[in-house]
Scaffold this motif. Sequence first.
Motif, short mmCIF file in Angstrom:
data_model
loop_
_atom_site.label_atom_id
_atom_site.label_comp_id
_atom_site.label_asym_id
_atom_site.label_seq_id
_atom_site.Cartn_x
_atom_site.Cartn_y
_atom_site.Cartn_z
N GLY A 1 0.81 -1.21 0.00
CA GLY A 1 0.00 0.00 0.00
C GLY A 1 0.84 1.26 0.00
N GLU A 2 2.03 1.18 -0.57
CA GLU A 2 2.95 2.32 -0.63
C GLU A 2 3.21 2.70 -2.09
OE1 GLU A 2 4.02 4.32 1.65
OE2 GLU A 2 2.99 3.24 3.26
N HIS A 3 3.93 3.80 -2.27
CA HIS A 3 4.17 4.33 -3.61
C HIS A 3 5.64 4.20 -4.00
CE1 HIS A 3 0.13 5.77 -3.09
NE2 HIS A 3 0.49 6.55 -2.09
N VAL A 4 5.89 4.26 -5.31
CA VAL A 4 7.23 4.01 -5.85
C VAL A 4 7.71 5.23 -6.63
CG1 VAL A 4 8.62 2.50 -7.32
CG2 VAL A 4 6.66 1.56 -6.09
N LEU A 5 8.96 5.58 -6.40
CA LEU A 5 9.61 6.63 -7.19
C LEU A 5 10.71 5.97 -8.01
CD1 LEU A 5 9.92 9.63 -7.88
CD2 LEU A 5 11.50 9.84 -5.96
N ARG B 1 7.13 11.11 0.23
CA ARG B 1 5.89 10.32 0.27
C ARG B 1 5.99 9.06 -0.56
NH1 ARG B 1 6.01 14.77 3.36
NH2 ARG B 1 4.00 15.13 4.38
N PHE B 2 7.02 8.95 -1.40
CA PHE B 2 7.24 7.73 -2.19
C PHE B 2 8.24 6.88 -1.40
CE2 PHE B 2 5.81 10.88 -5.18
CZ PHE B 2 5.00 10.18 -6.07
N LEU B 3 7.74 5.85 -0.73
CA LEU B 3 8.58 5.07 0.17
C LEU B 3 9.63 4.26 -0.57
CD1 LEU B 3 9.20 4.09 3.05
CD2 LEU B 3 7.48 2.30 2.72
N VAL B 4 9.23 3.63 -1.68
CA VAL B 4 10.14 2.75 -2.42
C VAL B 4 10.86 3.56 -3.48
CG1 VAL B 4 10.27 0.75 -3.96
CG2 VAL B 4 8.73 0.71 -1.98
N ARG B 5 12.18 3.41 -3.52
CA ARG B 5 12.99 4.09 -4.54
C ARG B 5 13.67 3.04 -5.41
NH1 ARG B 5 14.11 9.42 -2.59
NH2 ARG B 5 12.22 10.02 -1.47
N VAL B 6 13.52 3.20 -6.72
CA VAL B 6 14.19 2.31 -7.67
C VAL B 6 15.01 3.17 -8.62
CG1 VAL B 6 13.92 0.57 -9.48
CG2 VAL B 6 12.32 0.61 -7.53
#
Length: 390
Positions: free
Chosen positions: A42-46, A170-175
Motif C-alpha cells: 500500500g505504498e508508492h514508488v519513485l 511520500r514515495f517510500l520505495v525508490r528504484v
Amino acid sequence: MMSENPLASSLTALRAAIADAGQGLIEREALVESIALAAVAGEHVLVIGPPGAAKSEAVRRISRAIGGHYFEYLLGRFTEPSEIFGPVDLRRLREGFVETETTGMLPEAEIAFLDEVFLGSTAILNTLLGILNERVFRRGHTQAACPLRLCVGASNGLPDDDTLAAFADRFLVRVFLDPLPDTRLEELLEGGWALGNSTVQTTASIADLDALAAAARQMDMAPIRPFLAHALRLLRAAGIPLSDRRAVKTQKLVAAAAVVAGRTQPTEADLWPIVLATPTAETQELARQTLREILDKSENAMLKTAAEAASLGPLARAARLVEAGRRVLAERPDPSDARAAERRRLALEGVAREIDAGFAREALPPDLIGVRAEIVATLSTNAPNISERE
C-alpha cells in the motif's frame, strides 16, 4: 506448504501477473517486482532513471496484468490541475459550488503513473499529497475517498529543492535505473521487438491485491521488530538519512515481502526491502555494505530479482539462478532449428558460468546443485570445460 495457504490463489495470480508483465523488459524485472511489492504494502514508488529506460512500460504492463483502473500522465510546467484531477463541474459552479468532475481521472484510479512528477505545479503537488497520504481527494467543495492502491512517480533525477524533497518523501520505495549494458543489446533489441507484438493478459485482480494487502496488514511484526530496529540503527550510525516516517513504514514493506513469499510471519529473510526505502542510489549502496550480514539471509521465491538487486545476498541470487536454469532447461527447441538450439546452449552456459562465478562449489545451495547438474548433463557433449568441474 503453499497449498495450505489460504492466499494461495492470490499468490499464484500475482506470480503470473509479475511474470507476464516482465516479459521482454530486459533488466527491468526488479522494477516490476518492486512495484508489485509496493502495491501489496500500500505504498508508492519513485523511479529514477534516464529517458527511454522503460519506466512507463513497466508500470503499464503490471497494471494490465492486475487489471486495475489505470491513469497515466506526463506532467509539465504548464500542466493544469484539471488535466490530472478533472474539470470543474460547470453546472454546480452556476449553483455556487466549486466541484470537480473526476470521471476517468486520477482521483478514481486504482493504479497511477505520473511521469516527470516533480514538474507539477504547487497546486497539483499539494492536492497529490492528500491523495498519496490519505487516499482522499480535496479540491474546492469536493472531498472524496480515492481507490488508489499504488502511484508510481518517475523522474530523470531527484530534486534539489527542499519543498520537492518533502513531496518525494511520500514515495517510500525508490528504484534507480541504469542504462542497459552493451553486452545485453541483442536481448534488448529482441525483447523490444517482441513487446510491440505482444499483449499482457490480466492474470490477477485488484481483489487478489487487496487480499494480500490485508494479510500484510495483519502480520505480527513483534518477533521481527528487534531485528528491524537493529538494522535501522546500523543505517543511522552509517549516516544514512532515514526519517522517522520512513523507518516506521519499512515495516509495511517487510510484511508485504513476507506475505508474497508465502510466509505467515516475517523473518530475517524479509528485511531486504529496507534498502529500497533509503532515499538515494548512493545511500542504497551504502546500506548494502552496512547491512551485509543481515542481507545475506534475504530470500523471496516470488520477488527473486528485486530481492537480489536490493540485497546482493547469496540466497536471493541462488533463487534467481535456479529459476533461470529451470526455465532454459524446460525449453525444447525444434531439432531442425540450429539457431534456436544454439541460443539455448549459450543461455545454459551463461547460467552455469554465473553459478560458478557466484558460488564456491562447497557453498552451493541444494536446489542450485541440482540445477547445475542438469545443465552440465545437457551440455556435456558441447561444453567439456564446464563438466570437468564436477
